[in-house]
Every structure is written in structure tokens, then in C-alpha cells.
Design a protein around this motif. Structure first.
Motif, PDB file in Angstrom:
ATOM      1  N   ALA A   1       0.851  -1.193   0.000  1.00 18.53           N
ATOM      2  CA  ALA A   1       0.000   0.000   0.000  1.00 18.53           C
ATOM      3  C   ALA A   1       0.883   1.236   0.000  1.00 18.53           C
ATOM      4  O   ALA A   1       1.902   1.277   0.677  1.00 18.53           O
ATOM      5  CB  ALA A   1      -0.932   0.019   1.214  1.00 18.53           C
ATOM      6  N   GLY A   2       0.479   2.242  -0.764  1.00 14.20           N
ATOM      7  CA  GLY A   2       1.274   3.451  -0.907  1.00 14.20           C
ATOM      8  C   GLY A   2       0.954   4.509   0.129  1.00 14.20           C
ATOM      9  O   GLY A   2      -0.135   4.543   0.698  1.00 14.20           O
ATOM     10  N   PHE A   3       1.940   5.381   0.365  1.00 13.35           N
ATOM     11  CA  PHE A   3       1.774   6.499   1.309  1.00 13.35           C
ATOM     12  C   PHE A   3       2.706   7.620   0.903  1.00 13.35           C
ATOM     13  O   PHE A   3       3.857   7.372   0.498  1.00 13.35           O
ATOM     14  CB  PHE A   3       2.104   6.049   2.740  1.00 13.35           C
TER      15      PHE A   3
ATOM     16  N   VAL B   1      -1.976  -0.666   5.901  1.00  5.47           N
ATOM     17  CA  VAL B   1      -2.266   0.590   5.190  1.00  5.47           C
ATOM     18  C   VAL B   1      -1.933   1.723   6.146  1.00  5.47           C
ATOM     19  O   VAL B   1      -2.375   1.723   7.297  1.00  5.47           O
ATOM     20  CB  VAL B   1      -3.729   0.692   4.746  1.00  5.47           C
ATOM     21  N   LEU B   2      -1.183   2.698   5.655  1.00  9.76           N
ATOM     22  CA  LEU B   2      -0.683   3.782   6.497  1.00  9.76           C
ATOM     23  C   LEU B   2      -1.335   5.099   6.100  1.00  9.76           C
ATOM     24  O   LEU B   2      -1.413   5.437   4.906  1.00  9.76           O
ATOM     25  CB  LEU B   2       0.833   3.894   6.347  1.00  9.76           C
TER      26      LEU B   2
ATOM     27  N   VAL C   1       4.154   0.278   2.263  1.00 12.79           N
ATOM     28  CA  VAL C   1       4.235  -0.699   3.343  1.00 12.79           C
ATOM     29  C   VAL C   1       3.784  -2.038   2.770  1.00 12.79           C
ATOM     30  O   VAL C   1       2.979  -2.096   1.840  1.00 12.79           O
ATOM     31  CB  VAL C   1       3.367  -0.314   4.557  1.00 12.79           C
ATOM     32  N   TYR C   2       4.320  -3.128   3.309  1.00 14.92           N
ATOM     33  CA  TYR C   2       3.908  -4.450   2.857  1.00 14.92           C
ATOM     34  C   TYR C   2       4.224  -5.468   3.942  1.00 14.92           C
ATOM     35  O   TYR C   2       4.943  -5.188   4.910  1.00 14.92           O
ATOM     36  CB  TYR C   2       4.579  -4.828   1.532  1.00 14.92           C
ATOM     37  N   LYS C   3       3.687  -6.684   3.761  1.00 16.68           N
ATOM     38  CA  LYS C   3       3.909  -7.774   4.705  1.00 16.68           C
ATOM     39  C   LYS C   3       4.940  -8.748   4.154  1.00 16.68           C
ATOM     40  O   LYS C   3       4.889  -9.122   2.984  1.00 16.68           O
ATOM     41  CB  LYS C   3       2.609  -8.530   4.957  1.00 16.68           C
ATOM     42  N   VAL C   4       5.865  -9.186   4.988  1.00 16.91           N
ATOM     43  CA  VAL C   4       6.716 -10.329   4.670  1.00 16.91           C
ATOM     44  C   VAL C   4       5.919 -11.581   5.053  1.00 16.91           C
ATOM     45  O   VAL C   4       5.529 -11.754   6.212  1.00 16.91           O
ATOM     46  CB  VAL C   4       8.052 -10.282   5.417  1.00 16.91           C
TER      47      VAL C   4
ATOM     48  N   THR D   1      -9.014  -0.519   3.956  1.00 18.17           N
ATOM     49  CA  THR D   1      -8.258   0.605   3.412  1.00 18.17           C
ATOM     50  C   THR D   1      -9.018   1.883   3.687  1.00 18.17           C
ATOM     51  O   THR D   1     -10.120   2.079   3.171  1.00 18.17           O
ATOM     52  CB  THR D   1      -8.044   0.473   1.894  1.00 18.17           C
ATOM     53  N   PRO D   2      -8.467   2.781   4.511  1.00 24.75           N
ATOM     54  CA  PRO D   2      -9.126   4.061   4.755  1.00 24.75           C
ATOM     55  C   PRO D   2      -8.830   5.045   3.638  1.00 24.75           C
ATOM     56  O   PRO D   2      -7.827   4.931   2.923  1.00 24.75           O
ATOM     57  CB  PRO D   2      -8.490   4.533   6.068  1.00 24.75           C
ATOM     58  N   ARG D   3      -9.716   6.004   3.477  1.00 26.26           N
ATOM     59  CA  ARG D   3      -9.433   7.154   2.631  1.00 26.26           C
ATOM     60  C   ARG D   3      -8.294   7.943   3.255  1.00 26.26           C
ATOM     61  O   ARG D   3      -8.002   7.803   4.438  1.00 26.26           O
ATOM     62  CB  ARG D   3     -10.705   8.006   2.527  1.00 26.26           C
ATOM     63  N   LEU D   4      -7.634   8.778   2.467  1.00 25.61           N
ATOM     64  CA  LEU D   4      -6.454   9.482   2.962  1.00 25.61           C
ATOM     65  C   LEU D   4      -6.747  10.327   4.194  1.00 25.61           C
ATOM     66  O   LEU D   4      -5.888  10.487   5.064  1.00 25.61           O
ATOM     67  CB  LEU D   4      -5.867  10.368   1.852  1.00 25.61           C
TER      68      LEU D   4
END
Length: 317
Positions: A151-153, A222-223, A163-166, A280-283
């Protein structure tokens, strides 16, 4: 499945962000639409989801800001997953508006050479695509079990991250989704990106990992930034069990330390929801999309929405 609304609250901590009130609605998409992401543009609101059938990345649209949704049947936002990947195992997309007429999609796909999932990027000049994949993935984390759920930030200084999961739970360990014996780590990683949003720079940094209450894993990070506090949404426990949830952690800086809230935001049983997750929240943090399970065989997850307000620093009911 009937629609419903629910008022709930959760004290988010830094240890203490303000009280969050939310109204949950749905299902708003009564079709298998797991791991949804939301994109808001001047021309409309879009949702993207994990592969289903022969569609690598599903798309839904809303003309009223996310109140009602229309699944774009037969539309594949990512018809070509990249020469390094195989189709029909394309998970948990996220889409950002780069601000220069280009939209960037982040996704996870199965790498034929690494024999794990990798996270990658693709670009398009329209929100619905088709998106053109980059020639190489961003991260694979092969020794750790792969990389999923990107997910982008963008921070206030303009720096871009994902951010991502291993995916350590893919390495084994038993149980319904792996790692039941707790042998493997499933950390959330923060990767700085170049201004183009598709090129990684520097090494990834671990910002969170599972604890005892998270079961075998955490995933779906998600950040967002809310009133100067970094808020990391994630899910814990197995996606195919009723223990799956929507949780969150907060930090004073992007690299942490992140403090998990004392309890999840949504769990099974909240107004009939089953295994809510993949939020996933809105910004601005005022609205989010997420899925919940409606059938286990075959596994089917519908999309729901929630509106939220962040009410000062005083807890009240």
C-alpha cells in the motif's frame, strides 16, 4: 445478505488518539471482492480488489462518494501482471494518484522465478486502467516467505513509501493459514520510494510484527497520517477463520515505534460481520472500505464501508 448500519467506537492510542466513531454499511458489493482499496479522484471514487475468476484486479466505481457501488463486470485493471509473474494469483492492490496525470497501482503476484509472491507496481493514465506493469518487482523477500499486501503512502514532505507484509506464514508451521506453531515472523515493512512511486530507494525498515494476540500473522497494512500521528491499519489472525479482524497501531514518526491499540477495531460478531479485514481508509481517515466473509466454501468476501469522525481527545459514549 441484508444491509445494515452500526455505530461503534474504538479508542486509538498513541497511547491515545481521539475516540473514533464509525457507521458501518453493507454489503455494498455483493460479490467476491476481497482486500479492497479505495481511490478518490475528481472524476469519481474507485475500489480495487484481489483477483476473482479470470480477472487479475477487479474494479468497482461509485459516483456518490462511496455510498453506492457498481462492480465493473469483466473489467481487469491489470490484464498483464508482468513477465516475471503468473496470472490469477494477484492480491491486495492499492492505487495512488501520483499527481502528474499518472496513477500507480501496487499489487502482489506470484513470481515464477522466486516461487513466492512479490510486490510490484504498474502505471496508468486512467484510474480503471489498463495498468502497465514495471519490468521488475519492488520486493520479494524470498527467504522470509515472500512479500504481499503493498500500500502506498506520501508523507507531508512529499516523500513516497510503500508498506507491505513479509509472508512468513507461507513457509509452513501448520494451521489454517500457516505458522500455527509461531515459528515464522510476519513483519510489516516500510520501503521508501523515489518520486516516481515505482522505484525503491534504500533498504526496507521493519515497523511492526505480530504479538501473542495477533495469532500466526499480521497483514494488510495501510498507512495514513491523521492530525500529525501515523496510523497503521492491519489485520491479524487467519483470513479464513472467524478470528480475522481489523486492527491498528499508531506512532509519532513514520518509522515508529508503533503502539498497537488495546483491542481491534472490528471483529467477528459485530452486527453479524464475519472475519472483517483488509481495510483501506481514505487518505483523510474519514471513510474506509473492507471485506467480510459471507461464505466459507467457496470462500466469498463482500465489500463493506465505514464512515468515521475523530472527536477531539475526550472519550465519551
Amino acid at each position: 445478505m441484508p444491509s445494515f448500519s452500526r455505530i461503534f467506537f474504538a479508542l486509538i492510542s498513541l497511547a491515545a488518539l481521539p475516540l473514533t466513531w464509525a457507521i458501518v454499511n453493507g454489503p455494498v458489493i455483493s460479490a467476491n471482492f476481497p482486500d479492497p482499496a479505495i481511490l478518490v479522484t475528481s472524476g469519481g471514487t474507485y475500489a480495487f480488489a484481489t483477483n476473482s475468476g479470470n480477472i487479475n484486479i477487479q474494479v468497482a466505481t461509485s459516483t456518490d462518494g462511496g455510498v453506492t457501488w457498481e462492480l465493473q463486470s469483466g473489467v481487469d485493471a491489470l490484464p498483464n501482471v508482468g513477465s516475471w509473474a503468473s496470472a490469477n494469483s494477484t492480491w491486495a492492490p492499492d492505487v495512488i494518484d501520483r499527481g502528474d496525470g499518472t496513477f500507480v497501482m501496487y499489487y502482489a503476484a506470484w513470481s515464477t522465478s522466486h516461487s513466492t509472491h512479490c510486490v510490484a507496481a504498474a502505471t496508468s493514465v486512467t484510474p480503471v486502467g489498463p495498468y502497465t506493469p514495471e519490468s521488475h518487482p519492488i520486493a520479494c523477500q524470498t527467504s522470509g516467505g515472500g512479500a504481499i499486501d503493498p500500500a502506498g503512502f506520501q508523507d507531508t514532505n512529499g516523500t513516497r513509501y510503500i508498506v507491505y507484509k513479509v509472508d512468513g506464514s507461507s513457509l509452513g508451521g501448520g494451521g489454517p493459514c500457516g505458522n500455527a506453531n509461531g515459528e515464522y515472523s510476519t513483519p510489516i515493512m516500510l520501503q521508501e520510494m523515489e518520486a516516481d512511486g515505482v522505484t525503491p530507494t534504500g533498504e526496507p525498515v521493519q515497523i511492526l510484527d505480530r504479538g501473542q494476540s495477533d495469532g500466526p500473522l499480521i497483514e494488510a497494512p495501510v498507512l495514513i497520517l491523521h492530525n500529525g500521528t501515523y496510523v497503521l491499519f492491519f489485520s491479524s489472525n487467519c483470513y479464513n477463520t472467524d478470528l480475522y479482524d481489523i486492527s491498528y497501531a499508531t506512532a509519532p514518526s513514520i518509522s515508529g515505534p508503533y503502539t498497537k491499540a488495546s483491542s481491534p477495531l472490528l471483529i467477528t460478531g459485530d452486527d453479524g460481520l464475519r472475519a472483517p479485514g483488509g481495510a483501506t481508509p481514505r487518505l483523510d481517515g474519514q471513510f474506509m472500505v473492507f471485506h467480510a466473509t459471507v461464505n466459507t466454501n467457496p470462500l466469498t468476501r463482500y465489500m463493506y464501508t465505514a464512515t468515521a469522525t475523530w472527536n477531539g481527545t475526550i472519550v465519551s459514549t
